[in-house]
Design a protein around this motif. Structure first.
Motif: not given
Lengths: 251, 251, 251, 251
Positions: A22-42
């Motif tokens: 949420x904090x990244x989504x709300x920051x105007x200078x940041x772009x969320x490009x991936x949100x993955x689980x703890x055990x995800x394929x990187x």
């Protein structure tokens, strides 16, 4: 116009991870490009073109994540617990081969908590007495808290560097536990109280005066300014940085 | 115009005694008629026509002083330590034969400390959690302080009377002493810090809220309003009164 | 086995109303029989057989609700703001014709806040100085808070009753506002700080000592113990009761 | 064995002067060679071979003392109030002609107070909200205190340097004075309470967290460690030093 920083969040389903998303989504200078689980394929993170990854996963996964993403040239901000001197040394070694990549590992992203600890360590050499009180909700299983233990250790080191002797204490008759835990000569008291979240108070005393530094953490949103600060700076800090205080211009 | 109350001070050479002597001299409604040492012959007090005697002597002398002056019809305000249930019972019995004579014995004459303790005891039944922190100068030999021990005991009694169970505490791993001393189920923490005098803080917690009651004692002049209040009232309170809180109209 | 108390919640869609609904549902000795909006037809409440109704609606609706439900023989616990001496008098008159029905109106249901205010009022006559600090989040539009204003008024009344004069204050040069607001002779200071919720601190001072009473409200769940206490007791307190402190056995 | 530093005290009859005299006499590495009144002939100081002079005199005398002793090659530690930018500039100019001579002028020698101010200024840029509360005995004539005013100014400068805007504050209805004094956009509240000496609290807030820095000064002995530190260091710090914080290795 400057480009936004492309950010991935690892451990995005956890409580801290969700808050970071949420904090990244709300920051105007940041772009969320991936949100993955703890055990995800990187590979998802790399394919998404992330420049910085934020890791709030689990102790068993975090070190692997870091090495994999360093190999891919992605900077990292790591808040997962479980790091020790050896695992940090392995990252430092790895980064020596990857100039330009930055990794920041920090046990605490609350700016106020980090400042409280740094100020306590700087003040310690100027005071005859010092004690630490930490206060938490009663569901916490360990005492004292990691933060309080860390604070006491830093104070003890500062006192030793200034060649101060032991703190004065004439106690000869005490109920068991009254004087708190002894962490390298610094007394630490742990209060557990319904209604509290996470609080720390450092008391420093000289004849005729007292200095008190207190941090209250009411909510995990308090970690977000520190996480975002790290995300913004880690790309320009190659190598390993341990502790948010390195970014706070305290000099 | 109303007559001034004729007051004697026993133990007048001690630190508390000297402070009481000054306070009596400065009070327009009181007259100092005798100021004697801890081991003085009490006939001086009686011959001087004292109506009230203030005893800040020593544990070995105070009970004898009280019985001697009760026989002489002199009211007493007693701040000397060392009284227990048996010695108090002997005074109560003696006063049954001397209707009209009043004796007040109080472990603490600081109005704020007495109020803090009374309020903590009244609040205790309404809170799930409670802990006590006391803070003193580092030359104190015992921990916790008598006041903190007394406060914790009163809180424990109030919780028991309200059928509250134990306070919540999930601690399973703790450094020795971190969780303080256990006084009848109430945790008490003792801080020792150069610069402090005598301080007590009672923390009460429910989900979403905290109530804190704190008393700071900076100087023994803080005992004087309580001593003078007792001197003015003891003559109209026949029998034995234990604790200054009885005089404070807390209902 | 004792019957559960049948409870209705008025204003159930509001933030406080929702919290009350959950609290009633979780209490084993209470049964939620109706949960209606602020402007609902109250026949639902009566038809559901409610014994006690909790009103957290709006100032324009609350007085009408109370009179309608008193007519129906339903006890009421009212937390809506906007009550004044006249509207309370009208309820008192109405209840004179309905013996057996109880109404409790309280401006504050946080046990700790109510206790803090009651203790401050009782302590006030014993101290030369007193000031109030209230601290809230920076989105609050009024200063000082209603609670702090109420506390200061109660303190001023206690000082007047004890014939204490004005508090000592030698200030002759002050920046505008430095000494706070003057509420009937008691100075009140309003702090606005991001991160805070609702906090109040009463400072009382004599020569050599300070008594501090502080309440921290972190979350509106802190009102629930007070609301449930009122729900359980209002049926056995016919007539009008103003203020939760009446239920707290403070004598 | 190292030689003791030869120290003179100017204004030795004043309250601070007397305390400094005692502190110098008790310090094993310092030797008191002269103790003179505020208006004394300074040839005594020079003839006694003083290496460092401590000036706690009066605003009308202190600047003259400094220039006279700089001419004589004596280092100075100055705690007298009344210095401004112009008088400091004149000392700086004078010292340019006297290489090797050091003068330290400090408005506050309490280590804790100086640290509190320095920490507050460093922390300020990291927090959305900040306010200052200072608390003193009720015989103080000015509000806010000089220390609080200075602290607020330093905080305002730090916020401006970090391009922070005004603190959030939605207040639209306030009693006069409730929100404190406005010192360059930082709210400062002055409490006056019998029993207190001199206390300052800086509150910093972000969403979900608070950092509090508090200093309590109970007695003027608290200034002595700072004065002695300055006496020991001023000889190796040629030129003008303003503020004790320069000596505290805060980097």
């Amino acid at each position: 116009m400057s480009e936004r920083i492309r950010v991935a969040v690892l451990g995005a389903a956890g409580r801290m991870g969700q808050t970071v998303v949420r904090a990244v989504q709300e920051a105007p200078d940041l772009e969320l490009v991936a949100a993955v689980d703890a055990d995800a394929d990187l590979s998802v993170v790399v394919d998404a073109g992330a420049q910085v990854a934020v890791d709030f996963t689990v102790p068993s996964a975090t070190e692997g994540n870091v090495h994999a993403l360093v190999d891919a040239g992605v900077h990292l901000v790591v808040g997962t617990t479980g790091w020790d001197d050896e695992s940090l040394a392995r990252v430092r070694d790895h980064l020596a081969d990857r100039p330009g990549v930055g990794v920041l590992v920090a046990p605490n992203f609350a700016l106020g908590a980090v400042l409280a600890m740094a100020f306590a360590a700087r003040a310690a050499r100027w005071f005859e007495s010092v004690e630490v009180i930490e206060l938490h909700h009663p569901d916490k299983v360990d005492a004292p808290s990691g933060t309080a233990h860390h604070t006491a250790t830093a104070i003890a080191a500062a006192r030793a560097a200034a060649a101060l002797g032991p703190v004065p204490d004439a106690t000869t008759q005490a109920l068991d536990g009254a004087r708190g835990a002894d962490v390298e000569g610094v007394r630490v008291h742990s209060v557990r109280l319904r209604g509290l979240v996470a609080h720390e108070e450092i008391l420093l005393g000289n004849a005729g005066e007292q200095l008190t530094i207190r941090h209250d953490s009411f909510d995990r949103v308090s970690f977000m300014p520190g996480v975002l600060l790290a995300v913004r700076q880690v790309g320009s800090r190659p190598g390993l940085t341990v502790g948010l205080e390195q970014l706070l211009d305290l000099a």
